[in-house]
Write a protein that holds these residues in place. Structure first.
Motif, PDB file in Angstrom:
ATOM      1  N   LEU A  83       0.836  -1.205   0.000  1.00 54.94           N
ATOM      2  CA  LEU A  83       0.000   0.000   0.000  1.00 54.94           C
ATOM      3  C   LEU A  83       0.871   1.256   0.000  1.00 54.94           C
ATOM      4  CD1 LEU A  83      -2.857  -0.966   2.508  1.00 54.94           C
ATOM      5  CD2 LEU A  83      -3.078  -0.582   0.046  1.00 54.94           C
ATOM      6  N   LEU A  84       1.982   1.209   0.741  1.00 52.83           N
ATOM      7  CA  LEU A  84       2.927   2.330   0.698  1.00 52.83           C
ATOM      8  C   LEU A  84       3.514   2.474  -0.706  1.00 52.83           C
ATOM      9  CD1 LEU A  84       4.827   1.839   4.077  1.00 52.83           C
ATOM     10  CD2 LEU A  84       3.432   3.822   3.446  1.00 52.83           C
ATOM     11  N   GLY A  85       3.768   1.356  -1.358  1.00 50.52           N
ATOM     12  CA  GLY A  85       4.276   1.386  -2.724  1.00 50.52           C
ATOM     13  C   GLY A  85       3.298   2.025  -3.693  1.00 50.52           C
ATOM     14  N   VAL A  86       2.008   1.816  -3.451  1.00 46.59           N
ATOM     15  CA  VAL A  86       0.993   2.454  -4.298  1.00 46.59           C
ATOM     16  C   VAL A  86       1.093   3.969  -4.203  1.00 46.59           C
ATOM     17  CG1 VAL A  86      -1.493   2.810  -4.582  1.00 46.59           C
ATOM     18  CG2 VAL A  86      -0.603   0.505  -4.235  1.00 46.59           C
ATOM     19  N   GLU A  87       1.315   4.471  -2.986  1.00 38.08           N
ATOM     20  CA  GLU A  87       1.433   5.915  -2.811  1.00 38.08           C
ATOM     21  C   GLU A  87       2.676   6.469  -3.484  1.00 38.08           C
ATOM     22  OE1 GLU A  87      -0.762   8.074  -1.450  1.00 38.08           O
ATOM     23  OE2 GLU A  87      -2.041   6.293  -1.476  1.00 38.08           O
ATOM     24  N   LEU A  88       3.740   5.671  -3.527  1.00 34.92           N
ATOM     25  CA  LEU A  88       5.002   6.162  -4.080  1.00 34.92           C
ATOM     26  C   LEU A  88       5.079   6.012  -5.596  1.00 34.92           C
ATOM     27  CD1 LEU A  88       7.447   4.724  -1.371  1.00 34.92           C
ATOM     28  CD2 LEU A  88       6.624   7.077  -1.592  1.00 34.92           C
ATOM     29  N   MET A  89       4.566   4.911  -6.124  1.00 40.14           N
ATOM     30  CA  MET A  89       4.735   4.662  -7.561  1.00 40.14           C
ATOM     31  C   MET A  89       3.565   3.903  -8.158  1.00 40.14           C
ATOM     32  SD  MET A  89       7.698   1.747  -7.182  1.00 40.14           S
ATOM     33  CE  MET A  89       7.498   0.368  -6.048  1.00 40.14           C
ATOM     34  N   GLY A  90       2.384   4.050  -7.575  1.00 36.73           N
ATOM     35  CA  GLY A  90       1.219   3.335  -8.055  1.00 36.73           C
ATOM     36  C   GLY A  90       0.704   3.858  -9.382  1.00 36.73           C
ATOM     37  N   ALA A  91       0.062   2.960 -10.144  1.00 36.75           N
ATOM     38  CA  ALA A  91      -0.547   3.338 -11.419  1.00 36.75           C
ATOM     39  C   ALA A  91      -1.859   4.061 -11.162  1.00 36.75           C
ATOM     40  CB  ALA A  91      -0.785   2.094 -12.270  1.00 36.75           C
ATOM     41  N   VAL A  92      -2.155   5.040 -11.995  1.00 43.17           N
ATOM     42  CA  VAL A  92      -3.356   5.859 -11.862  1.00 43.17           C
ATOM     43  C   VAL A  92      -4.369   5.419 -12.907  1.00 43.17           C
ATOM     44  CG1 VAL A  92      -4.316   8.188 -11.931  1.00 43.17           C
ATOM     45  CG2 VAL A  92      -2.027   7.798 -10.977  1.00 43.17           C
ATOM     46  N   GLN A  97      -5.355   6.456  -7.609  1.00 43.25           N
ATOM     47  CA  GLN A  97      -4.060   5.775  -7.611  1.00 43.25           C
ATOM     48  C   GLN A  97      -4.170   4.565  -6.694  1.00 43.25           C
ATOM     49  OE1 GLN A  97      -0.752   8.404  -7.005  1.00 43.25           O
ATOM     50  NE2 GLN A  97       0.708   6.751  -6.634  1.00 43.25           N
ATOM     51  N   ARG A  98      -4.500   3.400  -7.282  1.00 34.78           N
ATOM     52  CA  ARG A  98      -4.821   2.227  -6.482  1.00 34.78           C
ATOM     53  C   ARG A  98      -4.038   0.980  -6.870  1.00 34.78           C
ATOM     54  NH1 ARG A  98     -11.471   2.710  -6.779  1.00 34.78           N
ATOM     55  NH2 ARG A  98     -11.613   4.851  -6.004  1.00 34.78           N
ATOM     56  N   TRP A  99      -3.253   1.004  -7.932  1.00 36.40           N
ATOM     57  CA  TRP A  99      -2.695  -0.223  -8.482  1.00 36.40           C
ATOM     58  C   TRP A  99      -1.171  -0.192  -8.514  1.00 36.40           C
ATOM     59  CZ3 TRP A  99      -6.815   2.472 -10.420  1.00 36.40           C
ATOM     60  CH2 TRP A  99      -8.046   1.813 -10.417  1.00 36.40           C
ATOM     61  N   LEU A 100      -0.600  -1.391  -8.428  1.00 30.64           N
ATOM     62  CA  LEU A 100       0.811  -1.601  -8.696  1.00 30.64           C
ATOM     63  C   LEU A 100       0.930  -2.310 -10.037  1.00 30.64           C
ATOM     64  CD1 LEU A 100       2.265  -2.821  -5.256  1.00 30.64           C
ATOM     65  CD2 LEU A 100       2.606  -0.584  -6.352  1.00 30.64           C
ATOM     66  N   GLY A 103       3.526  -5.539 -14.655  1.00 31.89           N
ATOM     67  CA  GLY A 103       3.870  -5.938 -16.008  1.00 31.89           C
ATOM     68  C   GLY A 103       2.825  -6.847 -16.610  1.00 31.89           C
ATOM     69  N   PHE A 104       2.664  -8.050 -16.017  1.00 28.81           N
ATOM     70  CA  PHE A 104       1.684  -9.004 -16.536  1.00 28.81           C
ATOM     71  C   PHE A 104       0.278  -8.746 -15.996  1.00 28.81           C
ATOM     72  CE2 PHE A 104       3.451 -10.673 -12.650  1.00 28.81           C
ATOM     73  CZ  PHE A 104       2.370 -11.224 -11.982  1.00 28.81           C
ATOM     74  N   MET A 105       0.175  -7.911 -14.951  1.00 31.03           N
ATOM     75  CA  MET A 105      -1.137  -7.552 -14.413  1.00 31.03           C
ATOM     76  C   MET A 105      -1.003  -6.309 -13.537  1.00 31.03           C
ATOM     77  SD  MET A 105      -1.858 -10.154 -11.218  1.00 31.03           S
ATOM     78  CE  MET A 105      -3.339  -9.247 -10.753  1.00 31.03           C
ATOM     79  N   ARG A 106      -2.140  -5.674 -13.296  1.00 34.45           N
ATOM     80  CA  ARG A 106      -2.182  -4.547 -12.348  1.00 34.45           C
ATOM     81  C   ARG A 106      -2.821  -5.057 -11.065  1.00 34.45           C
ATOM     82  NH1 ARG A 106      -3.967   1.251 -14.244  1.00 34.45           N
ATOM     83  NH2 ARG A 106      -6.032   0.285 -14.203  1.00 34.45           N
ATOM     84  N   LEU A 107      -2.048  -5.030  -9.977  1.00 32.92           N
ATOM     85  CA  LEU A 107      -2.494  -5.550  -8.693  1.00 32.92           C
ATOM     86  C   LEU A 107      -2.982  -4.422  -7.812  1.00 32.92           C
ATOM     87  CD1 LEU A 107      -2.663  -8.030  -6.785  1.00 32.92           C
ATOM     88  CD2 LEU A 107      -0.368  -7.429  -5.999  1.00 32.92           C
ATOM     89  N   GLN A 108      -4.122  -4.644  -7.158  1.00 34.81           N
ATOM     90  CA  GLN A 108      -4.692  -3.656  -6.254  1.00 34.81           C
ATOM     91  C   GLN A 108      -4.488  -4.137  -4.816  1.00 34.81           C
ATOM     92  OE1 GLN A 108      -8.732  -2.584  -7.189  1.00 34.81           O
ATOM     93  NE2 GLN A 108      -8.944  -1.207  -5.439  1.00 34.81           N
ATOM     94  N   GLN A 156      -5.965   6.976  -1.576  1.00 35.30           N
ATOM     95  CA  GLN A 156      -5.903   6.573  -2.990  1.00 35.30           C
ATOM     96  C   GLN A 156      -6.810   7.374  -3.929  1.00 35.30           C
ATOM     97  OE1 GLN A 156      -6.366   2.298  -3.060  1.00 35.30           O
ATOM     98  NE2 GLN A 156      -4.449   1.952  -1.966  1.00 35.30           N
ATOM     99  N   PRO A 157      -7.984   7.841  -3.704  1.00 35.33           N
ATOM    100  CA  PRO A 157      -8.862   7.543  -2.577  1.00 35.33           C
ATOM    101  C   PRO A 157      -9.815   6.399  -2.940  1.00 35.33           C
ATOM    102  CG  PRO A 157      -9.734   9.396  -3.792  1.00 35.33           C
ATOM    103  CD  PRO A 157      -8.513   8.933  -4.561  1.00 35.33           C
ATOM    104  N   ASP A 158     -10.183   5.578  -1.909  1.00 28.51           N
ATOM    105  CA  ASP A 158     -11.086   4.450  -2.133  1.00 28.51           C
ATOM    106  C   ASP A 158     -11.918   4.247  -0.875  1.00 28.51           C
ATOM    107  OD1 ASP A 158     -12.371   2.134  -2.793  1.00 28.51           O
ATOM    108  OD2 ASP A 158     -10.597   1.095  -3.531  1.00 28.51           O
TER     109      ASP A 158
END
Length: 369
Positions: A83-92, A97-100, A103-108, A156-158
């Motif tokens: 979850l900290l990684g999402v805040e730093l470099m998560g996909a929007v 901004q909820r996903w990591l 490559g092969f998938m976007r993980l929430q 994120q917000p969610d």
């Protein structure tokens, strides 16, 4: 059959597995229709994901209770770091901004926290001596376990996922024996603080969702569009629906997110009240099995974990159905086994896998049993 089928396979809850297969297959049919009679982009991937995650759940069922006890806090920590990684470099996506991006998938990761918080809180109350359940020592660790993931998910917000995470943890705390007055007092405090949260904690679009939920007809072409179109789709289905591939709201793109958050409306338009009752009956059977697993469990950890995971799936269903029928604000919660979405399906099947594990290995009744 026991002479031909190995015991570990024969002991699997095949009735539940068949139920899940039927529900996922019905989701495949609904998504196939939502795409205008095409396997792509949703239906084929939906079924592929389900089969992969079903195999994952079956493999998880072979793990014993000691494994889940050992992994409870480490899993919580790993998901919190994610979850900290999402805040730093998560996909929007969609303004959130909820996903990591793996490559092969976007993980929430926030979806995985729904399971991690259940394991962590259940393990905490499993370790807590019964004599301390009504002391401050039973409350502040729960608040700490909840505060960090809830804050990160809100950023994120969610809001919908935050509610589910908090509700799952509080359910376990209640079942563990925390006094009822704490929950009543908490409810009163929330009611008092809700106006402040509305003005100072929610984003503008989240505020619109709340006001739209209260009166969607005020802005039927703007903020109230989702709920209005969902109600039209559900109502126009009548008793038996318009028929397979004959829905208009989803096929003509009047219904937004008809393959994810509002998949129930897509289904109800074509299958009507009859289809809705079938879906609800399937979930009822699933909940009954989950609560049965909790009842049959012999240890405190297994009982709390099974009950918590079952109620987590229940919150998915309850919040989504209330949302699509205009009984709750639109908060972006998918409907299990029908909605298209990899992270949510993985979370649900992890819950199922752990429940199957507890059902297979109920443990030995101890001091807390």
């Amino acid at each position: 059959m026991s002479n031909f089928v190995p015991a570990p396979i024969a002991q699997l809850p095949w009735k539940t597995i068949l139920l899940l297969l039927v529900m996922a297959s019905f989701g495949f049919i609904v998504l196939y229709s939502a795409a205008g009679g095409s396997m792509t982009p949703w239906a084929g991937l939906h079924m592929l994901r389900f089969m992969v995650f079903l195999m994952m759940a079956i493999i998880m069922s072979y793990f014993k209770e000691t494994f889940w006890k050992t992994m409870a806090f480490p899993v919580y920590g790993i998901v919190l770091i994610m979850l900290l990684g999402v805040e730093l470099m998560g996909a929007v996506g969609g303004g959130s901004q909820r996903w990591l991006n793996l490559g092969f998938m976007r993980l929430q990761p926030s979806e995985l926290m729904k399971v991690a918080i259940i394991l962590a809180v259940a393990r905490f109350y499993d370790l807590l001596p019964p004599s301390q359940i009504r002391t401050w020592g039973a409350i502040w660790p729960l608040l700490v376990l909840l505060a960090f993931p809830a804050a990160l998910i809100l950023l994120q917000p969610d809001l919908g996922t935050t509610i589910t995470v908090v509700a799952g943890a509080l359910t376990i705390a209640f079942l563990a024996g925390l006094p009822l007055r704490l929950f009543v007092g908490g409810g009163v405090a929330i009611a008092i603080l809700a106006p402040l949260a509305y003005f100072f904690a929610l984003e503008e679009y989240q505020q619109r969702r709340v006001t739209t939920f209260l009166n969607p007809e005020n802005d039927p072409l703007g903020a109230g569009y989702h709920i209005s179109q969902s109600k039209i789709a559900i109502g126009s289905g009548g008793l038996f629906g318009k028929g397979f591939l004959n829905g208009t709201q989803s096929h003509l793109d009047y219904l937004p997110e008809g393959h994810t958050d509002f998949v129930f409306a897509t289904m109800a338009e074509e299958w009507g009240l009859f289809g809705g009752i079938l879906v609800l009956s399937g979930f009822f059977l699933l909940f009954r099995w989950g609560l049965g697993v909790a009842t049959r469990a012999k240890t405190r950890f297994s009982q709390l974990t099974a009950a918590g995971l079952t109620t987590t799936i229940f919150f998915y269903v309850a919040i989504n159905l209330m949302m699509v029928m205009g009984l709750a604000p639109v908060v972006g919660i998918p409907l299990p086994f029908l909605s298209h979405g990899g992270s949510s399906m993985m979370t649900i099947m992890i819950c199922v896998g752990i429940l199957m594990s507890i059902d297979r290995h109920p443990g030995r009744r101890g001091a807390f049993g």
